[in-house]
Design an enzyme around this catalytic site. Structure first.
Site, PDB file in Angstrom:
ATOM      1  N   MET A 179      -5.103   2.243   1.537  1.00  0.00           N
ATOM      2  CA  MET A 179      -6.487   2.064   1.076  1.00  0.00           C
ATOM      3  C   MET A 179      -6.512   2.098  -0.444  1.00  0.00           C
ATOM      4  O   MET A 179      -7.289   2.814  -1.066  1.00  0.00           O
ATOM      5  CB  MET A 179      -7.348   3.182   1.684  1.00  0.00           C
ATOM      6  N   GLY A 180      -5.619   1.323  -1.057  1.00  0.00           N
ATOM      7  CA  GLY A 180      -5.607   1.195  -2.517  1.00  0.00           C
ATOM      8  C   GLY A 180      -6.466   0.007  -2.911  1.00  0.00           C
ATOM      9  O   GLY A 180      -7.502  -0.259  -2.296  1.00  0.00           O
ATOM     10  N   ARG A 181      -5.989  -0.730  -3.927  1.00  0.00           N
ATOM     11  CA  ARG A 181      -6.775  -1.857  -4.452  1.00  0.00           C
ATOM     12  C   ARG A 181      -7.097  -2.880  -3.360  1.00  0.00           C
ATOM     13  O   ARG A 181      -8.254  -3.248  -3.150  1.00  0.00           O
ATOM     14  CB  ARG A 181      -6.001  -2.535  -5.600  1.00  0.00           C
ATOM     15  N   ILE A 182      -6.058  -3.363  -2.663  1.00  0.00           N
ATOM     16  CA  ILE A 182      -6.288  -4.455  -1.707  1.00  0.00           C
ATOM     17  C   ILE A 182      -7.007  -3.940  -0.457  1.00  0.00           C
ATOM     18  O   ILE A 182      -7.959  -4.568   0.022  1.00  0.00           O
ATOM     19  CB  ILE A 182      -4.955  -5.155  -1.355  1.00  0.00           C
ATOM     20  N   THR A 255      -0.580  -8.561   5.435  1.00  0.00           N
ATOM     21  CA  THR A 255      -0.448  -9.312   4.175  1.00  0.00           C
ATOM     22  C   THR A 255       0.258  -8.433   3.140  1.00  0.00           C
ATOM     23  O   THR A 255       0.155  -8.675   1.947  1.00  0.00           O
ATOM     24  CB  THR A 255      -1.817  -9.764   3.613  1.00  0.00           C
ATOM     25  N   ARG A 257       3.938  -6.326   3.472  1.00  0.00           N
ATOM     26  CA  ARG A 257       5.361  -6.671   3.470  1.00  0.00           C
ATOM     27  C   ARG A 257       5.859  -6.716   4.909  1.00  0.00           C
ATOM     28  O   ARG A 257       5.510  -5.842   5.725  1.00  0.00           O
ATOM     29  CB  ARG A 257       6.179  -5.635   2.676  1.00  0.00           C
ATOM     30  N   GLU A 285      12.377 -12.883   5.739  1.00  0.00           N
ATOM     31  CA  GLU A 285      11.517 -13.803   5.010  1.00  0.00           C
ATOM     32  C   GLU A 285      12.391 -14.679   4.119  1.00  0.00           C
ATOM     33  O   GLU A 285      13.216 -14.125   3.385  1.00  0.00           O
ATOM     34  CB  GLU A 285      10.550 -12.996   4.143  1.00  0.00           C
ATOM     35  N   HIS A 304       3.812 -16.322   2.804  1.00  0.00           N
ATOM     36  CA  HIS A 304       3.672 -15.369   1.697  1.00  0.00           C
ATOM     37  C   HIS A 304       2.840 -15.962   0.545  1.00  0.00           C
ATOM     38  O   HIS A 304       3.312 -16.083  -0.584  1.00  0.00           O
ATOM     39  CB  HIS A 304       5.063 -14.922   1.199  1.00  0.00           C
TER      40      HIS A 304
HETATM   41  P1  NAP Z   1      -2.037   0.156  -4.086  1.00  0.00           P
HETATM   42  O1  NAP Z   1      -3.334   0.011  -4.805  1.00  0.00           O
HETATM   43  O2  NAP Z   1      -0.954   0.943  -4.716  1.00  0.00           O
HETATM   44  O3  NAP Z   1      -2.352   0.757  -2.630  1.00  0.00           O
HETATM   45  C1  NAP Z   1      -1.362   1.148  -1.760  1.00  0.00           C
HETATM   46  C2  NAP Z   1      -1.946   2.011  -0.661  1.00  0.00           C
HETATM   47  O4  NAP Z   1      -0.895   2.321   0.248  1.00  0.00           O
HETATM   48  C3  NAP Z   1      -2.508   3.353  -1.158  1.00  0.00           C
HETATM   49  O5  NAP Z   1      -3.722   3.624  -0.520  1.00  0.00           O
HETATM   50  C4  NAP Z   1      -1.452   4.361  -0.704  1.00  0.00           C
HETATM   51  O6  NAP Z   1      -1.941   5.623  -0.335  1.00  0.00           O
HETATM   52  C5  NAP Z   1      -0.952   3.701   0.557  1.00  0.00           C
HETATM   53  N1  NAP Z   1       0.355   4.222   0.940  1.00  0.00           N
HETATM   54  C6  NAP Z   1       1.495   4.299   0.202  1.00  0.00           C
HETATM   55  N2  NAP Z   1       2.477   4.888   0.901  1.00  0.00           N
HETATM   56  C7  NAP Z   1       1.938   5.200   2.116  1.00  0.00           C
HETATM   57  C8  NAP Z   1       2.431   5.841   3.267  1.00  0.00           C
HETATM   58  N3  NAP Z   1       3.700   6.278   3.321  1.00  0.00           N
HETATM   59  N4  NAP Z   1       1.607   6.006   4.332  1.00  0.00           N
HETATM   60  C9  NAP Z   1       0.326   5.573   4.269  1.00  0.00           C
HETATM   61  N5  NAP Z   1      -0.209   4.955   3.193  1.00  0.00           N
HETATM   62  C10 NAP Z   1       0.586   4.781   2.133  1.00  0.00           C
HETATM   63  O7  NAP Z   1      -1.397  -1.279  -3.768  1.00  0.00           O
HETATM   64  P2  NAP Z   1      -2.140  -2.684  -3.631  1.00  0.00           P
HETATM   65  O8  NAP Z   1      -2.322  -3.304  -4.957  1.00  0.00           O
HETATM   66  O9  NAP Z   1      -3.321  -2.503  -2.739  1.00  0.00           O
HETATM   67  O10 NAP Z   1      -0.973  -3.521  -2.884  1.00  0.00           O
HETATM   68  C11 NAP Z   1      -0.477  -3.121  -1.642  1.00  0.00           C
HETATM   69  C12 NAP Z   1       0.734  -3.940  -1.259  1.00  0.00           C
HETATM   70  O11 NAP Z   1       0.355  -5.256  -0.875  1.00  0.00           O
HETATM   71  C13 NAP Z   1       1.740  -4.203  -2.406  1.00  0.00           C
HETATM   72  O12 NAP Z   1       2.629  -3.122  -2.579  1.00  0.00           O
HETATM   73  C14 NAP Z   1       2.452  -5.457  -1.955  1.00  0.00           C
HETATM   74  O13 NAP Z   1       3.644  -5.144  -1.266  1.00  0.00           O
HETATM   75  C15 NAP Z   1       1.465  -6.120  -1.022  1.00  0.00           C
HETATM   76  N6  NAP Z   1       0.964  -7.410  -1.554  1.00  0.00           N
HETATM   77  C16 NAP Z   1       1.246  -8.561  -0.885  1.00  0.00           C
HETATM   78  C17 NAP Z   1       0.759  -9.767  -1.378  1.00  0.00           C
HETATM   79  C18 NAP Z   1       1.038 -11.055  -0.674  1.00  0.00           C
HETATM   80  O14 NAP Z   1       1.261 -12.060  -1.339  1.00  0.00           O
HETATM   81  N7  NAP Z   1       0.997 -11.104   0.626  1.00  0.00           N
HETATM   82  C19 NAP Z   1       0.011  -9.802  -2.564  1.00  0.00           C
HETATM   83  C20 NAP Z   1      -0.262  -8.609  -3.203  1.00  0.00           C
HETATM   84  C21 NAP Z   1       0.222  -7.410  -2.693  1.00  0.00           C
HETATM   85  P3  NAP Z   1      -2.493   6.702  -1.402  1.00  0.00           P
HETATM   86  O15 NAP Z   1      -3.669   6.002  -2.034  1.00  0.00           O
HETATM   87  O16 NAP Z   1      -2.894   7.862  -0.601  1.00  0.00           O
HETATM   88  O17 NAP Z   1      -1.376   6.926  -2.365  1.00  0.00           O
END
Ligand code: NAP
Length: 338
Positions: A179-182, A255, A257, A285, A304
């Protein structure tokens, strides 16, 4: 192709000390592993850096190793595995400015040990990735891809009340894992479709949605959507047991990994237990052409393209370039990972 189920790289135990900042000098080499949209790389050329861009679709490891030699800066994409061997070939490498927010393709501990800074592009791709998440959800729930094929293949002869029945989003519970940015951007969109949102993350947030354990979320959600980074803790987070702990008839969207999910178990789950899956990322992938996932009508797979909006991809290039220049100029980069 990334190997099936390859574990993510070691995560760093402490921040990188950074190699000594070197003022940008004319002719210093930056290697960019693919062509990037927009004009961001011109900024590096204007600073007198020699920018070498790989123009092909693939970059084999042997060629990466050769071309990284002599580089002080590297801009890799998610498909380039940047390991200790790559770092050791580029003896003067100071910064790996990832063209992505996810950094599971970089051995972060190896970078830290060598004092190489690693940066990424958070934020600028949030909305585009959240859009694609909803696109996949709608495509799976309303059987859009099946419907389009049905029409194109000449099967559309009549309107029928029971033709291609799918799931109404209104009233469904969306379980966001991460529940971060995306994740938060997806939640906003889901509310507009009348969905109820619940979530799981490492820590609860001051948000108006219920925080659940992963097990509770899998039991409650009609749609599970993954938004965590790939780390040693999240590798195969959705294993066979958890996939089959999802509600019968639920939808999985990924969406984030591919390796967050056990692909083999997902294929089984899609043959009866789940309604469908929308996958922008897979493991391995790219997914090989003969993979069973492609033969399942209830799986919608995109290559992707989560961040593939033109403006988004141009902004990612600008952010990567700013991070790279900051390190080379001895400034703290705006988006450090290591
Ligand atoms: P973010 O803001 O860092 O959010 C990550 C979330 O994951 C946070 O809420 C974090 O929890 C949670 N998390 C981390 N480790 C965890 C665990 N072990 N168990 C449960 N929750 C966990 O990242 P974001 O910017 O939203 O991006 C997320 C991911 O999307 C990226 O890392 C990337 O791999 C992927 N992505 C894919 C695409 C694509 O082209 N398909 C594009 C962009 C990103 P806490 O808040 O509690 O720390």
């Amino acid at each position: 192709m990334r190997p099936t189920g390859a574990p993510p790289w070691r995560w760093p135990s402490s921040p990188s000390p950074g190699r000594n900042p070197t003022p940008v000098k004319r002719g210093m080499k930056v290697f960019v592993t693919r062509t990037l949209p927009g004009k961001a790389l011109d900024r590096l050329r204007e600073r007198g850096l020699e920018v070498e861009v790989h123009r092909g679709l693939f970059l084999p490891k042997a060629e990466l190793l050769k071309r990284v030699e002599g580089a002080v800066g590297l801009i890799p994409t998610v498909e380039d595995r940047i390991d200790a061997e790559v770092m050791d070939r580029a003896k003067g490498l100071k910064v790996i400015a990832c063209y992505s927010v996810g950094v599971d393709h970089v051995d972060l501990e190896a970078a830290r040990e060598r004092g190489i800074r690693v940066t990424h592009t958070p934020g600028v791709l949030t909305e585009a990735t959240a859009d694609l998440t909803l696109a996949l959800l709608l495509a799976v729930a309303r059987r859009v891809v099946e419907g389009a094929a049905y029409a194109r293949d000449g099967l559309w002869r009549a309107w029928h009340p029971e033709l291609l029945l799918g799931l109404d989003l209104q009233g469904l519970t969306l379980g966001l894992v991460g529940m971060g940015r995306i994740g938060q951007a997806v939640a906003k969109r889901a509310l507009a479709f009348g969905m109820r949102v619940v979530y799981h993350a490492r820590t609860p947030k001051p948000l108006p949605y219920p925080f659940l354990s992963l097990e509770e979320l899998l039991k409650e959600a009609d749609v599970v959507s993954l938004h965590t980074p790939l780390t040693p803790e999240t590798h195969r987070l959705l294993n066979r047991e958890r996939l089959f702990a999802m509600k019968r008839g639920a939808i999985l969207i990924n969406t984030a990994r591919g390796a967050l999910v056990d692909t083999e178990a997902l294929v089984e789950a899609l043959r009866g237990h789940l309604f469908g899956a929308g996958l922008d990322v897979t493991d391995p992938e790219p997914l090989p052409q003969d993979h069973p996932l492609y033969r399942l009508p209830n799986a919608v797979i995109t290559p992707h393209i989560g961040s593939a909006g033109r403006t988004t991809r141009e902004r990612m290039a600008e952010v990567a370039v700013e991070n790279l220049l900051a390190v080379l100029e001895g400034r703290e980069p705006p988006n450090p990972v290591v």
